[in-house]
Scaffold this motif. Structure first.
Motif, PDB file in Angstrom:
ATOM      1  N   LEU A  68       0.823  -1.204   0.000  1.00 49.70           N
ATOM      2  CA  LEU A  68       0.000   0.000   0.000  1.00 49.70           C
ATOM      3  C   LEU A  68       0.860   1.257   0.000  1.00 49.70           C
ATOM      4  O   LEU A  68       1.932   1.286   0.596  1.00 49.70           O
ATOM      5  CB  LEU A  68      -0.901   0.015   1.239  1.00 49.70           C
ATOM      6  CG  LEU A  68      -1.825  -1.187   1.405  1.00 49.70           C
ATOM      7  CD1 LEU A  68      -2.595  -1.070   2.713  1.00 49.70           C
ATOM      8  CD2 LEU A  68      -2.793  -1.294   0.232  1.00 49.70           C
ATOM      9  N   ARG A  69       0.353   2.285  -0.689  1.00 55.51           N
ATOM     10  CA  ARG A  69       1.011   3.586  -0.648  1.00 55.51           C
ATOM     11  C   ARG A  69       0.558   4.333   0.603  1.00 55.51           C
ATOM     12  O   ARG A  69      -0.504   4.061   1.134  1.00 55.51           O
ATOM     13  CB  ARG A  69       0.644   4.401  -1.899  1.00 55.51           C
ATOM     14  CG  ARG A  69       1.361   3.930  -3.143  1.00 55.51           C
ATOM     15  CD  ARG A  69       0.928   4.725  -4.368  1.00 55.51           C
ATOM     16  NE  ARG A  69      -0.353   4.273  -4.890  1.00 55.51           N
ATOM     17  CZ  ARG A  69      -1.476   4.987  -4.862  1.00 55.51           C
ATOM     18  NH1 ARG A  69      -1.497   6.201  -4.336  1.00 55.51           N
ATOM     19  NH2 ARG A  69      -2.599   4.501  -5.351  1.00 55.51           N
ATOM     20  N   LYS A  70       1.360   5.295   1.022  1.00 53.59           N
ATOM     21  CA  LYS A  70       1.063   6.088   2.222  1.00 53.59           C
ATOM     22  C   LYS A  70      -0.339   6.705   2.161  1.00 53.59           C
ATOM     23  O   LYS A  70      -1.082   6.679   3.143  1.00 53.59           O
ATOM     24  CB  LYS A  70       2.145   7.165   2.359  1.00 53.59           C
ATOM     25  CG  LYS A  70       1.833   8.313   3.297  1.00 53.59           C
ATOM     26  CD  LYS A  70       2.437   8.090   4.667  1.00 53.59           C
ATOM     27  CE  LYS A  70       2.363   9.330   5.547  1.00 53.59           C
ATOM     28  NZ  LYS A  70       1.012   9.617   6.045  1.00 53.59           N
ATOM     29  N   GLU A  71      -0.712   7.257   1.009  1.00 55.92           N
ATOM     30  CA  GLU A  71      -2.031   7.904   0.901  1.00 55.92           C
ATOM     31  C   GLU A  71      -3.147   6.881   1.086  1.00 55.92           C
ATOM     32  O   GLU A  71      -4.220   7.207   1.619  1.00 55.92           O
ATOM     33  CB  GLU A  71      -2.235   8.574  -0.475  1.00 55.92           C
ATOM     34  CG  GLU A  71      -1.147   9.538  -0.908  1.00 55.92           C
ATOM     35  CD  GLU A  71      -0.025   8.819  -1.621  1.00 55.92           C
ATOM     36  OE1 GLU A  71      -0.187   8.464  -2.797  1.00 55.92           O
ATOM     37  OE2 GLU A  71       1.037   8.576  -0.993  1.00 55.92           O
ATOM     38  N   GLN A  72      -2.913   5.654   0.634  1.00 58.21           N
ATOM     39  CA  GLN A  72      -3.930   4.610   0.808  1.00 58.21           C
ATOM     40  C   GLN A  72      -4.068   4.254   2.292  1.00 58.21           C
ATOM     41  O   GLN A  72      -5.175   4.084   2.790  1.00 58.21           O
ATOM     42  CB  GLN A  72      -3.551   3.373  -0.005  1.00 58.21           C
ATOM     43  CG  GLN A  72      -3.614   3.604  -1.506  1.00 58.21           C
ATOM     44  CD  GLN A  72      -3.148   2.395  -2.293  1.00 58.21           C
ATOM     45  OE1 GLN A  72      -2.073   1.843  -2.017  1.00 58.21           O
ATOM     46  NE2 GLN A  72      -3.932   1.977  -3.265  1.00 58.21           N
ATOM     47  N   VAL A  73      -2.937   4.180   2.981  1.00 57.42           N
ATOM     48  CA  VAL A  73      -2.974   3.857   4.413  1.00 57.42           C
ATOM     49  C   VAL A  73      -3.686   4.981   5.176  1.00 57.42           C
ATOM     50  O   VAL A  73      -4.471   4.739   6.090  1.00 57.42           O
ATOM     51  CB  VAL A  73      -1.549   3.615   4.963  1.00 57.42           C
ATOM     52  CG1 VAL A  73      -1.584   3.392   6.468  1.00 57.42           C
ATOM     53  CG2 VAL A  73      -0.907   2.418   4.264  1.00 57.42           C
ATOM     54  N   ASP A  74      -3.440   6.228   4.764  1.00 58.62           N
ATOM     55  CA  ASP A  74      -4.113   7.363   5.414  1.00 58.62           C
ATOM     56  C   ASP A  74      -5.620   7.283   5.221  1.00 58.62           C
ATOM     57  O   ASP A  74      -6.395   7.578   6.135  1.00 58.62           O
ATOM     58  CB  ASP A  74      -3.591   8.690   4.849  1.00 58.62           C
ATOM     59  CG  ASP A  74      -2.205   9.021   5.379  1.00 58.62           C
ATOM     60  OD1 ASP A  74      -1.744   8.338   6.305  1.00 58.62           O
ATOM     61  OD2 ASP A  74      -1.599   9.976   4.856  1.00 58.62           O
ATOM     62  N   GLU A  75      -6.053   6.888   4.042  1.00 59.63           N
ATOM     63  CA  GLU A  75      -7.498   6.766   3.813  1.00 59.63           C
ATOM     64  C   GLU A  75      -8.081   5.606   4.613  1.00 59.63           C
ATOM     65  O   GLU A  75      -9.197   5.709   5.133  1.00 59.63           O
ATOM     66  CB  GLU A  75      -7.794   6.583   2.315  1.00 59.63           C
ATOM     67  CG  GLU A  75      -7.688   7.882   1.549  1.00 59.63           C
ATOM     68  CD  GLU A  75      -8.340   7.801   0.180  1.00 59.63           C
ATOM     69  OE1 GLU A  75      -9.490   7.331   0.093  1.00 59.63           O
ATOM     70  OE2 GLU A  75      -7.679   8.170  -0.798  1.00 59.63           O
ATOM     71  N   ILE A  76      -7.331   4.523   4.729  1.00 57.99           N
ATOM     72  CA  ILE A  76      -7.798   3.398   5.549  1.00 57.99           C
ATOM     73  C   ILE A  76      -7.981   3.866   6.996  1.00 57.99           C
ATOM     74  O   ILE A  76      -8.957   3.521   7.658  1.00 57.99           O
ATOM     75  CB  ILE A  76      -6.810   2.209   5.478  1.00 57.99           C
ATOM     76  CG1 ILE A  76      -6.835   1.603   4.080  1.00 57.99           C
ATOM     77  CG2 ILE A  76      -7.152   1.141   6.530  1.00 57.99           C
ATOM     78  CD1 ILE A  76      -5.739   0.590   3.813  1.00 57.99           C
ATOM     79  N   ALA A  77      -7.060   4.714   7.466  1.00 52.80           N
ATOM     80  CA  ALA A  77      -7.160   5.225   8.839  1.00 52.80           C
ATOM     81  C   ALA A  77      -8.460   5.996   9.047  1.00 52.80           C
ATOM     82  O   ALA A  77      -9.055   5.942  10.122  1.00 52.80           O
ATOM     83  CB  ALA A  77      -5.959   6.116   9.159  1.00 52.80           C
ATOM     84  N   LEU A  78      -8.912   6.690   8.011  1.00 52.21           N
ATOM     85  CA  LEU A  78     -10.147   7.470   8.135  1.00 52.21           C
ATOM     86  C   LEU A  78     -11.385   6.568   8.138  1.00 52.21           C
ATOM     87  O   LEU A  78     -12.449   6.954   8.612  1.00 52.21           O
ATOM     88  CB  LEU A  78     -10.249   8.488   6.996  1.00 52.21           C
ATOM     89  CG  LEU A  78      -9.232   9.640   7.061  1.00 52.21           C
ATOM     90  CD1 LEU A  78      -9.235  10.433   5.767  1.00 52.21           C
ATOM     91  CD2 LEU A  78      -9.526  10.558   8.242  1.00 52.21           C
ATOM     92  N   ILE A  79     -11.248   5.365   7.612  1.00 54.94           N
ATOM     93  CA  ILE A  79     -12.356   4.402   7.600  1.00 54.94           C
ATOM     94  C   ILE A  79     -12.299   3.534   8.860  1.00 54.94           C
ATOM     95  O   ILE A  79     -13.307   3.286   9.505  1.00 54.94           O
ATOM     96  CB  ILE A  79     -12.247   3.465   6.364  1.00 54.94           C
ATOM     97  CG1 ILE A  79     -12.219   4.271   5.068  1.00 54.94           C
ATOM     98  CG2 ILE A  79     -13.311   2.383   6.383  1.00 54.94           C
ATOM     99  CD1 ILE A  79     -13.522   4.509   4.415  1.00 54.94           C
ATOM    100  N   ALA A  80     -11.084   3.062   9.160  1.00 55.58           N
ATOM    101  CA  ALA A  80     -10.893   2.091  10.249  1.00 55.58           C
ATOM    102  C   ALA A  80      -9.691   2.514  11.095  1.00 55.58           C
ATOM    103  O   ALA A  80      -8.580   2.026  10.893  1.00 55.58           O
ATOM    104  CB  ALA A  80     -10.676   0.700   9.655  1.00 55.58           C
ATOM    105  N   PRO A  81      -9.913   3.430  12.041  1.00 51.27           N
ATOM    106  CA  PRO A  81      -8.782   4.012  12.791  1.00 51.27           C
ATOM    107  C   PRO A  81      -8.016   3.023  13.673  1.00 51.27           C
ATOM    108  O   PRO A  81      -6.941   3.353  14.169  1.00 51.27           O
ATOM    109  CB  PRO A  81      -9.444   5.096  13.658  1.00 51.27           C
ATOM    110  CG  PRO A  81     -10.834   5.258  13.152  1.00 51.27           C
ATOM    111  CD  PRO A  81     -11.203   4.010  12.431  1.00 51.27           C
ATOM    112  N   ASN A  82      -8.584   1.811  13.883  1.00 47.75           N
ATOM    113  CA  ASN A  82      -7.874   0.822  14.712  1.00 47.75           C
ATOM    114  C   ASN A  82      -7.068  -0.175  13.891  1.00 47.75           C
ATOM    115  O   ASN A  82      -6.475  -1.096  14.449  1.00 47.75           O
ATOM    116  CB  ASN A  82      -8.886   0.019  15.537  1.00 47.75           C
ATOM    117  CG  ASN A  82      -9.742   0.908  16.396  1.00 47.75           C
ATOM    118  OD1 ASN A  82      -9.219   1.743  17.131  1.00 47.75           O
ATOM    119  ND2 ASN A  82     -11.062   0.771  16.297  1.00 47.75           N
TER     120      ASN A  82
END
Ligand code: CTP
Ligand code: ZN
Length: 160
Positions: A68-82
């Motif tokens: 995963l790219r950093k931006e993808q991980v950041d978006e995942i954090a906004l969906i699933a912060p845990n």
């Protein structure tokens, strides 16, 4: 359910990424923001509503061959912060880290206040949100102070 039975539901992958500890019910949103349709030429495992010691129930997404790219991980954090990201090489977890909700979220989410400067056609100002609360996730518009709550954030990111 025995440990052995659990392992049979979720087999290990050889190389790729395991997104673990996704809040139960959100795995499909994670696939959506990653643009995964099921037409890819690598294996994707989606496990929903499995027992978790920490979270009660959780979802897991396993992506063979994919990093995963950093931006993808950041978006995942906004969906699933845990969520936890596990990088797998030759069956081993070689890297494990928790996603992190970025302190400033730029250009990803639109402000829901129609009068906000970021919504004016003549003033091309990039939307910018700051984190007001992490659990539950609430963002606040840097320009007008409007709040946006987790369900709306998810709706905007996934378009559902
Ligand atoms: N995993 C996998 N394939 C591998 C190795 C691990 O699919 N070859 C998955 C595991 O099933 C688990 C996640 O990656 O969902 C993390 O693996 P591991 O660190 O071994 O599990 P835990 O110790 O339970 O992780 P945590 O402490 O983060 O809960
Ligand atoms: Zn605003």
């Amino acid at each position: 359910m025995s440990e052995e039975e659990k392992r049979l539901i979720v087999t290990k992958i050889k190389d790729g990424t395991v997104i673990d500890h996704i809040d139960a019910g959100r795995a499909l949103y994670v696939l959506k923001i990653l643009g995964i349709t099921g037409e890819e030429d690598f294996t994707i495992a989606v496990v929903m509503n499995v027992e978790s010691k920490r979270m009660g129930r959780k979802d897991i997404v396993k992506l063979e061959k994919m990093e995963l790219r950093k931006e993808q991980v950041d978006e995942i954090a906004l969906i699933a912060p845990n969520a936890t990201i596990n990088i797998i090489r030759n069956y081993r977890v070689v890297k494990k880290y928790k996603v992190d909700v970025p302190k400033v979220i730029e250009g990803l989410i639109n402000c829901i206040n129609p009068n906000c400067i970021t919504n004016q056609k003549r003033e091309p100002v990039r939307s910018t949100f700051l984190v007001k609360s992490l659990r539950p996730l609430i963002l606040i518009c840097k320009y007008c102070g409007e709040e946006i709550h987790h369900e709306d954030i998810i709706r905007q990111l996934t378009g559902v």
